[in-house]
Design an enzyme around this catalytic site. Structure first.
Site, short mmCIF file in Angstrom:
data_model
loop_
_atom_site.label_atom_id
_atom_site.label_comp_id
_atom_site.label_asym_id
_atom_site.label_seq_id
_atom_site.Cartn_x
_atom_site.Cartn_y
_atom_site.Cartn_z
N LYS A 1 9.78 -0.88 14.39
CA LYS A 1 10.36 -0.63 13.07
C LYS A 1 11.45 0.43 13.18
CE LYS A 1 6.28 -1.03 10.09
NZ LYS A 1 5.46 -0.27 9.16
N GLU B 1 10.57 -4.80 4.43
CA GLU B 1 10.59 -6.22 4.04
C GLU B 1 10.28 -6.36 2.56
OE1 GLU B 1 8.97 -5.01 6.69
OE2 GLU B 1 8.92 -6.46 8.34
N HIS C 1 -5.24 -32.24 18.15
CA HIS C 1 -4.10 -33.00 18.66
C HIS C 1 -2.95 -32.09 19.07
CE1 HIS C 1 -6.07 -36.73 17.36
NE2 HIS C 1 -6.56 -35.95 16.41
N GLU D 1 -4.57 -6.35 14.87
CA GLU D 1 -4.02 -5.07 14.42
C GLU D 1 -5.12 -4.00 14.46
OE1 GLU D 1 -0.47 -4.60 11.54
OE2 GLU D 1 -2.19 -4.06 10.31
N LYS E 1 0.84 -1.20 0.00
CA LYS E 1 0.00 0.00 0.00
C LYS E 1 0.88 1.26 0.00
CE LYS E 1 -3.42 2.42 2.73
NZ LYS E 1 -4.35 2.42 3.87
N GLY F 1 -4.81 -1.57 4.93
CA GLY F 1 -3.98 -2.70 4.49
C GLY F 1 -4.64 -4.04 4.77
N ARG F 2 -5.16 -4.21 5.99
CA ARG F 2 -5.71 -5.51 6.35
C ARG F 2 -7.13 -5.71 5.82
NH1 ARG F 2 -4.40 -2.27 10.36
NH2 ARG F 2 -6.02 -1.33 11.64
#
Ligand code: F6P
Length: 547
Positions: free
Chosen positions: A512, A213, A384, A353, A207, A267-268
């Site tokens: 960050k 990253e 499990h 977030e 965005k 973004g999400r």
């Protein structure tokens, strides 16, 4: 005088009510009322939402609805849909719903209809995805682009990863989709090792186009491509998905190869936008648009249905009840569907977030819990791993079970065994087994008195662990759209009740900034002095060991 949410009469009443409800056993509520499931279930198209296995009564629902009314949930829903700048810390509208507005009605931001631009990008996505899939757009050496690599992180990764997996049965056989998110070089290396540059299309999804990253991974992939095919190949093998044309240009991607979206898409909440390009390439634009239609159906329901019959509203209120009034702060999300196995991580970002916030819209530090700790995985696998703690741990962990009634792979009786398991789990979590019942079972099995005494507590189950069950017919693009939109709106309603801004994410910034400060210290020779002794000695130790 504070007008904080937890000072409201409706909130206080729920606190008092919760004290009483905590003394009740869910199994007794079911025994007393044969209509309970019907009373606490809602349906939208083929989606059934059963919330009867929560420690609630009709009064609970009434009180929760009063809280929702006092918090003006209906008005706030309308404010979001109509483009008000409800993300007030960033002065932005919140209009992921416009991305899937298939209704032909305009949506205004600052007096301007945003729908023509949205439709333009959708049309560009259609042209591009069809041309790539049909081999009309080829790579630098004339080969078909069959390997799609999405480079992005957080919201620019989790939605596409989840949806491509969820819709695997709709994927074209000759398209392979890969995702690189982590800055760990392993993420890049492991994908690139498998690929042939001549057939690879990179999608840089960001965005902001400033995320370290994504930009670092994109640079590495660009170099890999250029080393093999030369600088010219970039134009044919790289596209960008972003709101930031300047930065895209600066990175070296022609803005003709950019698919745009806008600040009003968080973004999400962005998998419905150009960020969904990898989904559309994998499953085709028709299926992508069916996913938008499913989400739109949920949007319509959310916007126009009274609170008590509104699926996202009730999902949110039940979660608030468990979190704030019962005091159970985590929530497991367990799809009993292998194709939905990435849904829990997707929802983890969406919920944590969005709602992991501690400042209210009144600019006060909140004095009540917000956010829910979300975790999960696919059933039956997780039975499990962490289910032991759900059944016999010391604190209840509310669960959302998600089941498709029909599998894409109806092999033998696999699906019936799967369904039997999910239903058994929700019943067992609700009902439990008393010490007396456990003892009686052991006796029936012929155990000695000593053995019974030794085992009866260990073989008992407290029960009363709440769960919701969401049943859908089958996981197809439309249903996936509905399901994701259901959770998006749940998060929205929770944010309204908690009086927080669900649409910013300042909490990710401090770490960050500090990483940027540490980086040159790791790379240089100078001794590290500006940190606490733990951080400084960790830096020294790692530097030393890397020599
Ligand atoms: O984690 C912070 C965050 O800003 C998320 O909200 C976002 O989804 C992710 O980083 C990626 O951001 P971008 O798409 O701008 O690269």
């Amino acid at each position: 005088m504070s007008n904080a949410v937890n000072k409201l009469r409706a909130w206080k009443r729920l606190e008092r009510h919760a004290k009483k409800m905590k003394k009740i056993k869910m199994r007794d509520l079911f025994a007393e009322d044969s209509e309970r499931a019907g009373k606490f279930s809602l349906q939208l198209e083929s989606m059934l939402f059963d919330f009867s296995k929560n420690l609630i009564s009709e009064k609970t629902v009434l009180y929760l609805l009063k809280l929702a009314q006092d918090r003006k949930v209906s008005e706030k829903i309308e404010a979001m849909f109509s483009g008000e700048k409800i993300n007030f810390t960033e002065n932005r509208a919140v209009l992921h719903t416009a991305l899937r507005n298939t209704s032909n009605t305009p949506v205004f931001v600052d007096g301007k209809d945003v729908m023509p631009k949205i439709k333009e990008v959708l049309a560009k996505m259609r042209r591009f995805t069809e041309d790539v899939r049909l081999g009309k757009i080829l790579g630098q050496t004339g080969k078909k682009l069959t390997n799609i690599v999405n480079i992005g992180i957080g919201g620019s990764d989790l939605g596409p990863v989840m949806a491509v997996e969820a819709l695997k049965r709709y994927k074209s056989k000759d398209i392979n989709t890969y995702f690189i998110s982590n800055i760990d070089g392993t993420a890049c290396a492991e994908v690139l090792n498998k690929l042939d540059p001549e057939t690879t299309l990179f999608i840089v999804a960001s965005k902001t186009f400033t995320t370290i990253e994504t930009l670092t991974n994109a640079k590495t992939c660009r170099k890999w491509l250029v080393d093999a095919l030369g600088e010219h190949a970039v134009a044919k093998h790289f596209v960008a998905l972003s709101t930031n044309a300047e930065k895209v240009k600066e990175f070296g991607i022609d803005t003709n190869n950019m698919f745009e979206f806008w600040d009003f898409v968080g973004g999400r909440y962005s998998m419905w936008s150009a960020i969904g390009l990898s989904i559309a390439l994998a499953v085709g634009m028709d299926n992508f648009e069916k996913m938008l239609e499913g989400a739109h159906a949920m949007d319509d329901h959310f916007r126009h249905t009274e609170l008590k019959s509104n699926l996202p509203v009730m999902l949110a209120l039940i979660s608030i009840w468990n979190n704030n009034f019962m005091g159970w702060r985590s929530q497991a999300i367990i799809p009993y569907d292998q194709y939905l196995r990435y849904l829990p991580s997707y929802l983890q970002q969406l919920e944590m977030e969005s709602n992991g916030k501690f400042v209210s819209r009144q600019d006060e530090f909140v004095k009540y819990d917000t956010g829910t700790v979300i975790f999960g995985g696919a059933g039956t696998d997780v039975q499990h791993s962490f289910f032991q703690m759900l059944h016999q741990g010391t604190t209840p962990i509310p669960v959302d079970f998600i089941i498709p009634a029909i599998s894409h792979n109806e092999i033998g009786n696999h699906h019936e065994i799967l369904i039997a398991n999910v239903l058994a789990q929700s019943e067992a979590l609700m009902r439990g087994k008393t010490v007396k019942e456990a003892a009686a079972e052991l006796e029936k099995a012929g155990k000695s008195k000593e053995e019974i005494d030794l085992l009866k507590k260990n073989k008992s189950f407290p029960g009363n662990n709440p769960s919701n069950t969401i049943v859908v017919k089958k996981i197809d693009p439309y249903t996936l759209g509905m399901l994701v939109a259901l959770y998006e709106h749940k998060v929205f309603v929770q944010g309204i009740i908690w009086d927080i801004n669900s649409f910013d994410q300042f909490g990710v910034e401090l770490g960050k900034q500090m990483a940027l400060k540490i980086l040159p210290e790791l790379q240089g020779e100078d001794a590290t002095t500006s940190h606490d002794s733990s951080t400084a000695s960790l830096i020294r130790y790692i530097k030393n060991i890397r020599k």
